[in-house]
Design an enzyme around this catalytic site. Structure first.
Site, PDB file in Angstrom:
ATOM      1  N   LEU A 235       0.857  -1.192   0.000  1.00  0.00           N
ATOM      2  CA  LEU A 235       0.000   0.000   0.000  1.00  0.00           C
ATOM      3  C   LEU A 235       0.880   1.224   0.000  1.00  0.00           C
ATOM      4  O   LEU A 235       1.796   1.308   0.814  1.00  0.00           O
ATOM      5  CB  LEU A 235      -0.744   0.073   1.345  1.00  0.00           C
ATOM      6  CG  LEU A 235      -1.988  -0.727   1.599  1.00  0.00           C
ATOM      7  CD1 LEU A 235      -2.456  -0.419   3.018  1.00  0.00           C
ATOM      8  CD2 LEU A 235      -3.077  -0.355   0.604  1.00  0.00           C
ATOM      9  N   HIS A 236       0.636   2.161  -0.893  1.00  0.00           N
ATOM     10  CA  HIS A 236       1.361   3.424  -0.770  1.00  0.00           C
ATOM     11  C   HIS A 236       0.685   4.601  -1.457  1.00  0.00           C
ATOM     12  O   HIS A 236       1.157   5.720  -1.349  1.00  0.00           O
ATOM     13  CB  HIS A 236       2.786   3.292  -1.315  1.00  0.00           C
ATOM     14  CG  HIS A 236       2.842   3.252  -2.818  1.00  0.00           C
ATOM     15  ND1 HIS A 236       2.548   2.132  -3.534  1.00  0.00           N
ATOM     16  CD2 HIS A 236       3.116   4.224  -3.723  1.00  0.00           C
ATOM     17  CE1 HIS A 236       2.654   2.396  -4.826  1.00  0.00           C
ATOM     18  NE2 HIS A 236       3.001   3.662  -4.974  1.00  0.00           N
ATOM     19  N   ARG A 237      -0.431   4.358  -2.162  1.00  0.00           N
ATOM     20  CA  ARG A 237      -1.082   5.481  -2.851  1.00  0.00           C
ATOM     21  C   ARG A 237      -1.572   6.489  -1.829  1.00  0.00           C
ATOM     22  O   ARG A 237      -2.240   6.108  -0.856  1.00  0.00           O
ATOM     23  CB  ARG A 237      -2.318   5.008  -3.616  1.00  0.00           C
ATOM     24  CG  ARG A 237      -2.031   4.102  -4.729  1.00  0.00           C
ATOM     25  CD  ARG A 237      -1.857   4.820  -6.048  1.00  0.00           C
ATOM     26  NE  ARG A 237      -1.092   3.943  -6.888  1.00  0.00           N
ATOM     27  CZ  ARG A 237      -0.008   4.282  -7.584  1.00  0.00           C
ATOM     28  NH1 ARG A 237       0.415   5.512  -7.580  1.00  0.00           N
ATOM     29  NH2 ARG A 237       0.643   3.408  -8.296  1.00  0.00           N
TER      30      ARG A 237
ATOM     31  N   ASP B  95      -1.986  -1.567  -4.161  1.00  0.00           N
ATOM     32  CA  ASP B  95      -2.455  -0.402  -4.920  1.00  0.00           C
ATOM     33  C   ASP B  95      -1.370   0.070  -5.883  1.00  0.00           C
ATOM     34  O   ASP B  95      -1.436   1.173  -6.418  1.00  0.00           O
ATOM     35  CB  ASP B  95      -2.927   0.727  -3.985  1.00  0.00           C
ATOM     36  CG  ASP B  95      -1.857   1.211  -3.032  1.00  0.00           C
ATOM     37  OD1 ASP B  95      -0.683   0.797  -3.166  1.00  0.00           O
ATOM     38  OD2 ASP B  95      -2.197   2.028  -2.153  1.00  0.00           O
TER      39      ASP B  95
END
Ligand code: UD1
Length: 368
Positions: A204-206, A283
């Site tokens: 996850l990093h958006r 993501d």
């Protein structure tokens, strides 16, 4: 011909590796590698150079982090004198990060030809910083190399002349295919005591997912449910680690049994983790493509994708960030038949050689 290749952030490194190698094989392209320093932690940058055999950058601009505008402006300011001094025939940028548009803009303002690799992808979601970077970079590029047919169609719809656009395949998949055997030797599963096919991988990093604590919490609810069935390995991106801390979610994350937080993984370890996973939740853009080749079900925690071919191939599913929908999609993915999927056209490990041949031809005949 003199060419400046630009990299800045993690997803750039696996794209530039096969290109540097293919340009080197032509014997007539003089390359200069610029690292903007957008990513600087060794787990986010150096490990990829070592594992993928990318030569040391000729210069690192060391720009570091900042807001979208501060970072983009800092890269432009630092890149301009390098470009003036090196006076290349062309600048090559990859992907859609801030380093891509920043260096592209500097190049065209100085009248230097711009080559964009991974051109034409569109999520049609202008809230993503990457979508802005993609649209702008493509609008100023002289040679545009696409990884999938949707890219060619999007560029045509935007009025880009056909003779500048080439469907060449996917350089990131060149790197995956080249490193698959090496990745098989990674000890990461033993190190984490994981059995092949018995765990999930989460990334996850958006900003849309991690910078809003309500969205992040919803995703964590789903992860908690999934972790009751499978261990979930979660290499944590620095942005996400910061968001978890600032949202006061550190204890909540630590209390989820079966959720294994690890540092960002190197290329080979991560490839091994993905290949043996039961399911991947992400993501990321690139992971949607890598799981397509690895034939591992991928649940994309976004409402849209700029890589529609991965949906067509059937490995990737858009599930958004609603906890119930994520859990439902997870159960469906487990139940789905794992019949062999088709491979997207030209994702055959030869994309970089095609690009090198076209660049050579275009610049040999007459500068683009
Ligand atoms: C960037 C790209 C994104 C890509 C992602 C891959 C843009 C707009 N975004 O997002 O498209 O998918 O890289 O990782 O270019 N940080 C560190 N160490 C590092 C790098 C970053 O601690 O080496 C932290 C900093 O707090 C920084 C934050 O992560 O502020 C975000 O980094 P940044 O480069 O701004 O964007 P990413 O979220 O990494």
């Amino acid at each position: 011909m003199k060419l400046i290749n630009v990299v800045g952030a993690r997803p750039n490194f696996m794209k530039i590796a096969p290109l540097v190698s293919a340009f080197g094989s032509t014997g007539c392209i003089d390359q200069f590698l610029v690292h903007t320093g957008q990513h600087y932690d060794s787990t986010m940058s150096e490990v990829f150079f070592t594992q993928l055999g990318i030569p040391r950058p000729d210069i690192n601009l060391g720009v570091g982090s900042g807001s979208q505008s501060v970072q983009t402006a800092a890269i432009m300011t630092a890149f301009e004198p390098v470009l003036l001094e090196q006076a290349p025939d062309a600048v090559l940028v990859v992907g859609d990060v801030n380093s891509t548009i920043a260096c592209g803009l500097v190049a065209v303002k100085l009248g230097v030809k711009l080559i964009h690799v991974e051109s034409g992808l569109r999520s049609f979601d202008r809230e993503m910083p990457e979508e802005i970077n993609r649209v702008l970079t493509d609008s100023i590029s002289d040679l545009l190399f696409c990884s999938e047919r949707s890219g060619v169609e999007n560029l045509r719809n935007e009025g880009v002349a056909d003779d500048k656009v080439f469907l060449v395949g996917n350089v990131m998949i060149d790197t995956l295919l080249r490193n698959r055997t090496k990745a098989d030797e990674s000890p990461i599963l033993e190190d984490l005591h994981l059995a092949p096919g018995e765990y999930a991988v989460l990334t996850l990093h958006r900003p849309a997912n991690v910078d809003d604590s309500r969205v992040l919490s919803r995703i964590l609810d789903a992860v908690e449910t999934i972790a009751a069935y499978h261990q979930v390995v979660f290499p944590v991106h620095p942005r996400t680690r910061n968001s978890i801390e600032s949202a006061g979610l550190t204890d909540r994350v630590a209390r989820i049994p079966n959720l294994r937080l690890i540092d960002p993984a190197g290329y080979l370890d991560f490839l091994k983790l993905m290949s043996s996973a039961r399911v991947v939740l992400t993501d990321s853009g690139g992971i949607q493509e890598e799981t397509t080749i690895l034939q591992v079900p991928c649940l994309t925690l976004r409402e849209n994708t700029e890589r529609p071919i991965t949906l067509e191939m059937g490995t990737n599913h858009l599930v958004g960030s609603d906890s119930e929908l994520i859990v439902e999609a997870y159960h469906q993915a487990l139940g789905a038949r794992t019949s062999p999927v088709e491979v997207p056209p030209l994702w055959d490990g030869q994309a970089a050689s095609r690009i090198a041949a076209i660049v050579q031809e275009q610049f040999a005949a007459a500068p683009v």
